[in-house]
Write a protein that holds these residues in place. Structure first.
Motif, mmCIF file in Angstrom:
data_model
loop_
_atom_site.group_PDB
_atom_site.id
_atom_site.type_symbol
_atom_site.label_atom_id
_atom_site.label_comp_id
_atom_site.label_asym_id
_atom_site.label_seq_id
_atom_site.Cartn_x
_atom_site.Cartn_y
_atom_site.Cartn_z
ATOM 1 N N LYS A 33 0.849 -1.193 0.000
ATOM 2 C CA LYS A 33 0.000 0.000 0.000
ATOM 3 C C LYS A 33 0.884 1.243 0.000
ATOM 4 C CE LYS A 33 -4.330 -1.337 2.219
ATOM 5 N NZ LYS A 33 -5.120 -1.216 3.452
ATOM 6 N N LYS A 34 1.498 1.477 -1.132
ATOM 7 C CA LYS A 34 2.330 2.659 -1.302
ATOM 8 C C LYS A 34 1.670 3.580 -2.321
ATOM 9 C CE LYS A 34 6.508 0.366 0.207
ATOM 10 N NZ LYS A 34 7.748 -0.289 -0.170
ATOM 11 N N GLU A 35 2.242 4.748 -2.507
ATOM 12 C CA GLU A 35 1.632 5.740 -3.402
ATOM 13 C C GLU A 35 1.329 5.155 -4.778
ATOM 14 O OE1 GLU A 35 3.879 9.535 -3.298
ATOM 15 O OE2 GLU A 35 4.684 8.738 -1.419
ATOM 16 N N LYS A 36 2.292 4.450 -5.343
ATOM 17 C CA LYS A 36 2.104 3.902 -6.693
ATOM 18 C C LYS A 36 0.957 2.888 -6.738
ATOM 19 C CE LYS A 36 5.758 0.377 -6.186
ATOM 20 N NZ LYS A 36 4.857 -0.768 -6.068
ATOM 21 N N ASP A 37 0.769 2.144 -5.644
ATOM 22 C CA ASP A 37 -0.297 1.145 -5.584
ATOM 23 C C ASP A 37 -1.666 1.822 -5.558
ATOM 24 O OD1 ASP A 37 1.497 -1.236 -5.193
ATOM 25 O OD2 ASP A 37 2.006 -0.122 -3.380
#
Length: 230
Positions: free
Chosen positions: A153-157
Motif C-alpha cells: 500500500k504505497k503511493e504507486k499502488d
C-alpha cells in the motif's frame, strides 16, 4: 472536506474485523515453544527481523508469518529444532487461518448507512486466498462494488487503484487503522484519509511523530463516528 468523494475504500484487517490480535497471540505461543533457546524479548526481535527480511519474498499475511516463524526457530535453535516443534509451529499458522471472523463493532451499521451514497470498496493487503476467505466469512461482500487485494500500500499502488476506478485522487477516501498504509500514501497523492486506530498495531506499521506533523486527516475513536462525519 469530503464533498467531492465518490469512492470510499475500507482497509480490511483491524478496520472491518479483528486480525492483529491473533498475530500477537501466536507470537506468545511461539516464544513459549522456543523458551529453552532464548528469552522472549530476543525471540520476538529475531522473528520481527525475519518477517521484515521476508516481506519482499512472501508478502504480507499468515502464510509468510508462519514461514518466518519456522526460519527464526531454526536459527534460534542453531538448527537443532525437533521435528515436533516444526509441526507445532505449522499448527500455529493453521489455527490462525481457521480463526472465526470477529467484526469490529459498528461495521455493518456504517456500511448500511453509506451504501447507495458512495461506491464502497475494500482495499487491503495480504494473502489473496486468506483475504477472500475472510471476506466470504464476514458476510459483508454484498456491500462492496470492488475488492482490491494489494501486494503493498504505497503511493504507486493507490495511484494504480484510482486509475482502475476511473476517478481522480481527490474523489477517493481511504479508511483504515494504519497511518503508514492507509493514511500517509493517500495524502501524498491528493486523496482523503480517515484514521481509526486499533488497540494493537504491528511495529512495522507504526509511524513516528515527526512523520505525523502537519498532516491533514481525521482520526476517529471508532468506525461508528463515520455516520455523522460523512
Amino acid at each position: 472536506m469530503f464533498k467531492d468523494i465518490k469512492v470510499i475504500a475500507f482497509d480490511a484487517d483491524d478496520t472491518l474485523w479483528v486480525n492483529e490480535t491473533y498475530f500477537r497471540d501466536a507470537e506468545v505461543v511461539f516464544a513459549e515453544l522456543l523458551s529453552k533457546y532464548e528469552t522472549k524479548n530476543k525471540i520476538d526481535q529475531e522473528l520481527f527481523k525475519t518477517e521484515i527480511k521476508n516481506l519482499a519474498i512472501y508478502g504480507y499475511g499468515i502464510k509468510g508469518f508462519t514461514l518466518s516463524m519456522i526460519e527464526s526457530a531454526l536459527e534460534l535453535s542453531n538448527y537443532n529444532l525437533p521435528q515436533e516443534t516444526i509441526e507445532k509451529i505449522l499448527n500455529i499458522g493453521k489455527a490462525m487461518l481457521k480463526q472465526p471472523i470477529e467484526l469490529i463493532s459498528g461495521v455493518e451499521e456504517v456500511l448500511q448507512s453509506l451504501q447507495g451514497k458512495y461506491k464502497l470498496i475494500v482495499a487491503t493487503k495480504g494473502d489473496l486466498l486468506d483475504q477472500e476467505r475472510k471476506l466470504e466469512k464476514s458476510n459483508l461482500l454484498h456491500y462492496f462494488h470492488h475488492i482490491e487485494v494489494m501486494s503493498d500500500k504505497k503511493e504507486k499502488d493507490y495511484l494504480k487503484l484510482v486509475k482502475h476506478l476511473d476517478i481522480k485522487p481527490s474523489e477517493f477516501l481511504m479508511i483504515g487503522n494504519s497511518l503508514k498504509s492507509d493514511v500517509l500514501p493517500l495524502l501524498k497523492i491528493g486523496s482523503a484519509a480517515i484514521h481509526i486506530p486499533f488497540h494493537t498495531t504491528w511495529v512495522h506499521e507504526e509511524v513516528s511523530l515527526e512523520e505525523q506533523k502537519e498532516l491533514d486527516y481525521k482520526t476517529l475513536r471508532n468506525i461508528k463516528e463515520l455516520i455523522t462525519l460523512i
